[in-house]
Design a protein around this motif. Structure first.
Motif, short mmCIF file in Angstrom:
data_model
loop_
_atom_site.label_atom_id
_atom_site.label_comp_id
_atom_site.label_asym_id
_atom_site.label_seq_id
_atom_site.Cartn_x
_atom_site.Cartn_y
_atom_site.Cartn_z
N GLU A 1 -5.07 -1.71 -7.81
CA GLU A 1 -3.95 -1.28 -6.96
C GLU A 1 -4.39 -1.18 -5.49
O GLU A 1 -3.62 -1.46 -4.58
CB GLU A 1 -3.43 0.07 -7.43
N ALA A 2 -5.62 -0.78 -5.28
CA ALA A 2 -6.14 -0.58 -3.92
C ALA A 2 -6.70 -1.86 -3.31
O ALA A 2 -7.17 -1.85 -2.17
CB ALA A 2 -7.23 0.48 -3.94
N ARG B 1 -7.36 2.68 2.03
CA ARG B 1 -6.35 2.95 1.00
C ARG B 1 -6.74 4.19 0.21
O ARG B 1 -7.85 4.25 -0.33
CB ARG B 1 -6.22 1.76 0.04
N LEU C 1 -1.65 8.24 9.96
CA LEU C 1 -1.44 7.19 8.96
C LEU C 1 -1.12 5.86 9.64
O LEU C 1 -1.67 4.80 9.29
CB LEU C 1 -0.31 7.59 8.01
N ARG D 1 -3.50 2.45 10.16
CA ARG D 1 -2.94 1.37 9.33
C ARG D 1 -3.37 1.57 7.87
O ARG D 1 -3.80 0.64 7.19
CB ARG D 1 -3.36 -0.01 9.85
N ALA D 2 -3.24 2.81 7.43
CA ALA D 2 -3.71 3.19 6.11
C ALA D 2 -2.57 3.12 5.09
O ALA D 2 -1.39 3.05 5.45
CB ALA D 2 -4.30 4.60 6.13
N ARG D 3 -2.95 3.16 3.84
CA ARG D 3 -1.98 3.18 2.75
C ARG D 3 -2.29 4.33 1.81
O ARG D 3 -3.45 4.60 1.53
CB ARG D 3 -2.00 1.87 1.96
N ILE E 1 -1.38 5.44 -2.08
CA ILE E 1 -0.85 4.86 -3.31
C ILE E 1 -0.89 5.93 -4.39
O ILE E 1 -1.92 6.57 -4.60
CB ILE E 1 -1.70 3.65 -3.74
#
Length: 321
Positions: free
Chosen positions: A133-134, A228, A247, A251-253, A255
């Motif tokens: 997923e990451a 991520r 965030l 430019r992070a995510r 999940i």
């Protein structure tokens, strides 16, 4: 058959031994005579009334087992009666027998005992699916929170075997040293601030977090640009404030994932991927550490052990009378 179930919700003392009819085997199912069943934090939450079994699953706990195939459905061709398997379950593993979709089972790896196999399958599926997923890649810096836990110690080994730079948090110098021996650069969170350590190292490309709300802000600070954060547990809260400005700047995510409640087809795909990508690493590069085993009749003691916070690795139930 015997089952370990609960009379109401509460502490480990609500777990008792009961009886239930043997499972019905569907066309695509196998019946497993259980030899060992892994104990997971999800089981503790279920016992407390905070994580019920999904529709169609048995109401008693147990997300992973190992045992011997006792019966196969009419459409099953992969397995034969007598095969030694381990399986990912939506529930019901605390029992003498389980029926499970044939594509959720894996062969017990050569060199592993039934107990070890029962302590590996759920963690392996959790770790592989979340690294996927990451979009985690070789050479990236991965931070594993709870490196001494049932999922964490497997995450260290899998990520290291896939040539990632692995860091892990653990409580106390002894547990940190054991994480280091598994292949991680260990951080004793009681002595050092993991955010500072990771920032000085250049930030984490991927964080696997079982802590939840209490770590959200600090995890965001510990990420590298483009990092991520994968939230796979909420041991210390489900709510927290989020700095959206950071965030965006990083430019992070973030999940969020679960395994148990995924549709059957997704769980089948994860098990197939684990068989292809993780099982070849077992037991040479990936092997579960079994902290303690308890007989099925002592499921309450197994839960007390996991509740204690002293466990390194896995707690496993055995079903031999």
């Amino acid at each position: 058959m015997r089952i370990a179930t609960s009379h109401g919700f509460g502490g480990p003392e609500v777990l008792t031994i009961g009886e239930a009819p043997s499972p019905q085997v569907g066309t695509h199912d196998i019946l497993i005579q259980v030899r060992a069943a892994g104990v997971n934090r999800a089981d503790l939450l279920q016992r407390e009334g905070r994580y019920p079994s999904p529709p169609g699953a048995p109401p008693w706990p147990g997300l992973e087992v190992a045992g011997v195939v006792a019966e196969i459905g009419d459409a099953v061709t992969r397995w034969q009666v007598g095969d030694e398997v381990c399986a990912l379950l939506p529930g019901g593993g605390y029992a003498d027998q389980v029926a499970v979709d044939a594509d959720l089972a894996l062969p017990v790896p050569d060199g592993l005992t039934m107990v070890e196999a029962a302590g590996l399958v759920e963690a392996a599926c959790t770790v592989w699916s979340n690294l996927h997923e990451a979009d985690a890649r070789a050479g990236e810096r991965v931070l594993v929170h709870g490196g001494s836990g049932g999922v964490g110690h497997i995450a260290i080994q899998i990520a290291a075997a896939l040539d990632m730079e692995v860091w892990a948090t653990a409580g106390g110098p002894e547990r940190a040293a054991r994480c280091a021996a598994l292949g991680a650069r260990a951080i004793d969170y009681r002595a050092d601030d993991f955010t500072t350590v990771m920032t000085n190292a250049g930030g984490a490309d991927v964080i696997l977090d079982v802590v939840g709300g209490a770590y959200l802000a600090r995890n965001l600070e510990a990420l590298a640009t483009g990092g991520r954060l994968v939230v796979i547990g909420m041991q210390r809260g489900a709510r927290a404030e989020l700095d959206l400005g950071r965030l965006l700047m990083m430019r992070a995510r973030i999940i969020g994932t679960t395994l148990r409640s995924r549709p059957l087809a997704e769980r089948q795909a994860i098990v197939a991927a684990v068989r292809e990508h993780v099982w070849p690493l077992v037991p040479g590069q990936v092997r579960p550490i079994i902290h303690v085993t308890e007989p099925l009749e002592s499921a309450a003691d197994a839960h007390r052990a996991l509740d204690s916070g002293d466990v390194f690795g896995k707690v496993v139930l055995t079903t031999d009378p």
